[in-house]
Design a protein around this motif. Sequence first.
Motif, PDB file in Angstrom:
ATOM      1  N   ALA A 153      33.173  27.629  87.186  1.00  0.00           N
ATOM      2  CA  ALA A 153      32.559  26.792  86.160  1.00  0.00           C
ATOM      3  C   ALA A 153      33.650  26.261  85.242  1.00  0.00           C
ATOM      4  O   ALA A 153      34.635  26.940  84.980  1.00  0.00           O
ATOM      5  CB  ALA A 153      31.547  27.609  85.362  1.00  0.00           C
ATOM      6  N   VAL A 154      33.489  25.049  84.777  1.00  0.00           N
ATOM      7  CA  VAL A 154      34.498  24.428  83.919  1.00  0.00           C
ATOM      8  C   VAL A 154      34.293  24.903  82.483  1.00  0.00           C
ATOM      9  O   VAL A 154      33.216  24.771  81.926  1.00  0.00           O
ATOM     10  CB  VAL A 154      34.413  22.887  83.996  1.00  0.00           C
ATOM     11  CG1 VAL A 154      35.399  22.252  83.035  1.00  0.00           C
ATOM     12  CG2 VAL A 154      34.665  22.417  85.412  1.00  0.00           C
ATOM     13  N   GLU A 155      35.344  25.474  81.909  1.00  0.00           N
ATOM     14  CA  GLU A 155      35.328  25.917  80.512  1.00  0.00           C
ATOM     15  C   GLU A 155      36.009  24.856  79.664  1.00  0.00           C
ATOM     16  O   GLU A 155      37.007  24.281  80.073  1.00  0.00           O
ATOM     17  CB  GLU A 155      36.093  27.235  80.347  1.00  0.00           C
ATOM     18  CG  GLU A 155      35.568  28.385  81.173  1.00  0.00           C
ATOM     19  CD  GLU A 155      36.489  29.594  81.056  1.00  0.00           C
ATOM     20  OE1 GLU A 155      36.613  30.146  79.946  1.00  0.00           O
ATOM     21  OE2 GLU A 155      37.091  29.947  82.074  1.00  0.00           O
ATOM     22  N   GLN A 156      35.496  24.615  78.478  1.00  0.00           N
ATOM     23  CA  GLN A 156      36.113  23.676  77.542  1.00  0.00           C
ATOM     24  C   GLN A 156      37.125  24.441  76.686  1.00  0.00           C
ATOM     25  O   GLN A 156      36.794  25.456  76.090  1.00  0.00           O
ATOM     26  CB  GLN A 156      35.058  23.028  76.638  1.00  0.00           C
ATOM     27  CG  GLN A 156      34.073  22.158  77.380  1.00  0.00           C
ATOM     28  CD  GLN A 156      34.738  20.943  77.991  1.00  0.00           C
ATOM     29  OE1 GLN A 156      35.573  20.284  77.390  1.00  0.00           O
ATOM     30  NE2 GLN A 156      34.357  20.642  79.228  1.00  0.00           N
ATOM     31  N   TYR A 157      38.346  23.938  76.642  1.00  0.00           N
ATOM     32  CA  TYR A 157      39.379  24.576  75.830  1.00  0.00           C
ATOM     33  C   TYR A 157      39.116  24.316  74.350  1.00  0.00           C
ATOM     34  O   TYR A 157      38.754  23.212  73.955  1.00  0.00           O
ATOM     35  CB  TYR A 157      40.763  24.043  76.195  1.00  0.00           C
ATOM     36  CG  TYR A 157      41.838  24.605  75.301  1.00  0.00           C
ATOM     37  CD1 TYR A 157      42.303  25.894  75.497  1.00  0.00           C
ATOM     38  CD2 TYR A 157      42.359  23.862  74.252  1.00  0.00           C
ATOM     39  CE1 TYR A 157      43.280  26.425  74.666  1.00  0.00           C
ATOM     40  CE2 TYR A 157      43.336  24.388  73.415  1.00  0.00           C
ATOM     41  CZ  TYR A 157      43.789  25.668  73.628  1.00  0.00           C
ATOM     42  OH  TYR A 157      44.743  26.194  72.797  1.00  0.00           O
ATOM     43  N   THR A 158      39.294  25.350  73.555  1.00  0.00           N
ATOM     44  CA  THR A 158      39.251  25.209  72.101  1.00  0.00           C
ATOM     45  C   THR A 158      40.542  25.781  71.537  1.00  0.00           C
ATOM     46  O   THR A 158      41.127  26.712  72.100  1.00  0.00           O
ATOM     47  CB  THR A 158      38.049  25.947  71.482  1.00  0.00           C
ATOM     48  OG1 THR A 158      38.086  27.321  71.859  1.00  0.00           O
ATOM     49  CG2 THR A 158      36.738  25.338  71.944  1.00  0.00           C
ATOM     50  N   TYR A 159      40.999  25.217  70.428  1.00  0.00           N
ATOM     51  CA  TYR A 159      42.247  25.627  69.806  1.00  0.00           C
ATOM     52  C   TYR A 159      42.209  27.121  69.502  1.00  0.00           C
ATOM     53  O   TYR A 159      41.245  27.645  68.963  1.00  0.00           O
ATOM     54  CB  TYR A 159      42.480  24.837  68.521  1.00  0.00           C
ATOM     55  CG  TYR A 159      43.780  25.185  67.844  1.00  0.00           C
ATOM     56  CD1 TYR A 159      44.976  24.691  68.333  1.00  0.00           C
ATOM     57  CD2 TYR A 159      43.809  26.017  66.740  1.00  0.00           C
ATOM     58  CE1 TYR A 159      46.174  25.013  67.724  1.00  0.00           C
ATOM     59  CE2 TYR A 159      45.001  26.342  66.119  1.00  0.00           C
ATOM     60  CZ  TYR A 159      46.181  25.838  66.621  1.00  0.00           C
ATOM     61  OH  TYR A 159      47.370  26.163  66.021  1.00  0.00           O
ATOM     62  N   GLY A 160      43.269  27.826  69.872  1.00  0.00           N
ATOM     63  CA  GLY A 160      43.374  29.254  69.607  1.00  0.00           C
ATOM     64  C   GLY A 160      42.748  30.132  70.674  1.00  0.00           C
ATOM     65  O   GLY A 160      42.764  31.356  70.558  1.00  0.00           O
ATOM     66  N   MET A 161      42.187  29.524  71.706  1.00  0.00           N
ATOM     67  CA  MET A 161      41.556  30.278  72.784  1.00  0.00           C
ATOM     68  C   MET A 161      42.599  31.146  73.481  1.00  0.00           C
ATOM     69  O   MET A 161      43.700  30.693  73.783  1.00  0.00           O
ATOM     70  CB  MET A 161      40.939  29.271  73.766  1.00  0.00           C
ATOM     71  CG  MET A 161      40.220  29.868  74.935  1.00  0.00           C
ATOM     72  SD  MET A 161      39.651  28.504  76.012  1.00  0.00           S
ATOM     73  CE  MET A 161      37.914  28.685  75.837  1.00  0.00           C
ATOM     74  N   LYS A 162      42.290  32.409  73.679  1.00  0.00           N
ATOM     75  CA  LYS A 162      43.198  33.330  74.377  1.00  0.00           C
ATOM     76  C   LYS A 162      43.054  33.115  75.880  1.00  0.00           C
ATOM     77  O   LYS A 162      41.964  33.216  76.413  1.00  0.00           O
ATOM     78  CB  LYS A 162      42.877  34.788  74.036  1.00  0.00           C
ATOM     79  CG  LYS A 162      42.942  35.106  72.564  1.00  0.00           C
ATOM     80  CD  LYS A 162      44.365  35.060  72.067  1.00  0.00           C
ATOM     81  CE  LYS A 162      44.417  35.480  70.613  1.00  0.00           C
ATOM     82  NZ  LYS A 162      45.594  35.062  69.930  1.00  0.00           N
ATOM     83  N   LEU A 166      39.735  25.024  83.433  1.00  0.00           N
ATOM     84  CA  LEU A 166      39.739  24.736  82.008  1.00  0.00           C
ATOM     85  C   LEU A 166      39.865  23.239  81.806  1.00  0.00           C
ATOM     86  O   LEU A 166      40.719  22.598  82.436  1.00  0.00           O
ATOM     87  CB  LEU A 166      40.940  25.455  81.374  1.00  0.00           C
ATOM     88  CG  LEU A 166      41.039  25.491  79.871  1.00  0.00           C
ATOM     89  CD1 LEU A 166      39.900  26.307  79.279  1.00  0.00           C
ATOM     90  CD2 LEU A 166      42.374  26.100  79.477  1.00  0.00           C
ATOM     91  N   GLU A 167      39.021  22.657  80.963  1.00  0.00           N
ATOM     92  CA  GLU A 167      39.127  21.236  80.651  1.00  0.00           C
ATOM     93  C   GLU A 167      39.650  21.091  79.231  1.00  0.00           C
ATOM     94  O   GLU A 167      39.238  21.815  78.332  1.00  0.00           O
ATOM     95  CB  GLU A 167      37.778  20.533  80.786  1.00  0.00           C
ATOM     96  CG  GLU A 167      37.897  19.024  80.602  1.00  0.00           C
ATOM     97  CD  GLU A 167      36.641  18.282  80.998  1.00  0.00           C
ATOM     98  OE1 GLU A 167      36.516  17.954  82.182  1.00  0.00           O
ATOM     99  OE2 GLU A 167      35.801  18.068  80.113  1.00  0.00           O
ATOM    100  N   TYR A 168      40.575  20.147  79.055  1.00  0.00           N
ATOM    101  CA  TYR A 168      41.223  19.936  77.767  1.00  0.00           C
ATOM    102  C   TYR A 168      41.610  18.474  77.647  1.00  0.00           C
ATOM    103  O   TYR A 168      41.570  17.729  78.626  1.00  0.00           O
ATOM    104  CB  TYR A 168      42.460  20.840  77.633  1.00  0.00           C
ATOM    105  CG  TYR A 168      43.432  20.685  78.786  1.00  0.00           C
ATOM    106  CD1 TYR A 168      44.532  19.852  78.669  1.00  0.00           C
ATOM    107  CD2 TYR A 168      43.235  21.362  79.991  1.00  0.00           C
ATOM    108  CE1 TYR A 168      45.422  19.693  79.731  1.00  0.00           C
ATOM    109  CE2 TYR A 168      44.123  21.200  81.052  1.00  0.00           C
ATOM    110  CZ  TYR A 168      45.206  20.367  80.911  1.00  0.00           C
ATOM    111  OH  TYR A 168      46.072  20.210  81.957  1.00  0.00           O
ATOM    112  N   GLN A 169      41.986  18.048  76.461  1.00  0.00           N
ATOM    113  CA  GLN A 169      42.419  16.673  76.223  1.00  0.00           C
ATOM    114  C   GLN A 169      43.941  16.614  76.286  1.00  0.00           C
ATOM    115  O   GLN A 169      44.619  17.500  75.780  1.00  0.00           O
ATOM    116  CB  GLN A 169      41.944  16.193  74.835  1.00  0.00           C
ATOM    117  CG  GLN A 169      40.442  16.161  74.692  1.00  0.00           C
ATOM    118  CD  GLN A 169      39.807  15.116  75.565  1.00  0.00           C
ATOM    119  OE1 GLN A 169      40.235  13.976  75.613  1.00  0.00           O
ATOM    120  NE2 GLN A 169      38.762  15.509  76.287  1.00  0.00           N
TER     121      GLN A 169
END
Length: 87
Positions: free
Chosen positions: A31-40, A75-78
């Motif tokens: 499953a694709v997880e959305q990256y958030t700042y500070g994510m371990k 992981l999906e990120y910008q």
Amino acid sequence: MKALVVLALAGFSSLALAEQADAAAQPQSPAVEQYTYGMKLDIAHVVSTTDVSNVCGVVPAQMTYEDSQGQRHTLEYQVMGSGCTGG
């Protein structure tokens, strides 16, 4: 007649079990997880990343990786594409 019905049902059930085994043997896409700042993140091995070499601007990108337990994650990120040229 009953024997024929039993044989037909046995044939269909074995086909259903074979299809289930094939589905279980195929690797599941994570499953694709959305990256958030500070994510371990636990990244042991990067499997693939989105190619943004021909894109100009901020675009979504994905990275598929394996963690230290061997589990795959996506992981999906910008990211800023590297296809911009000054002119």
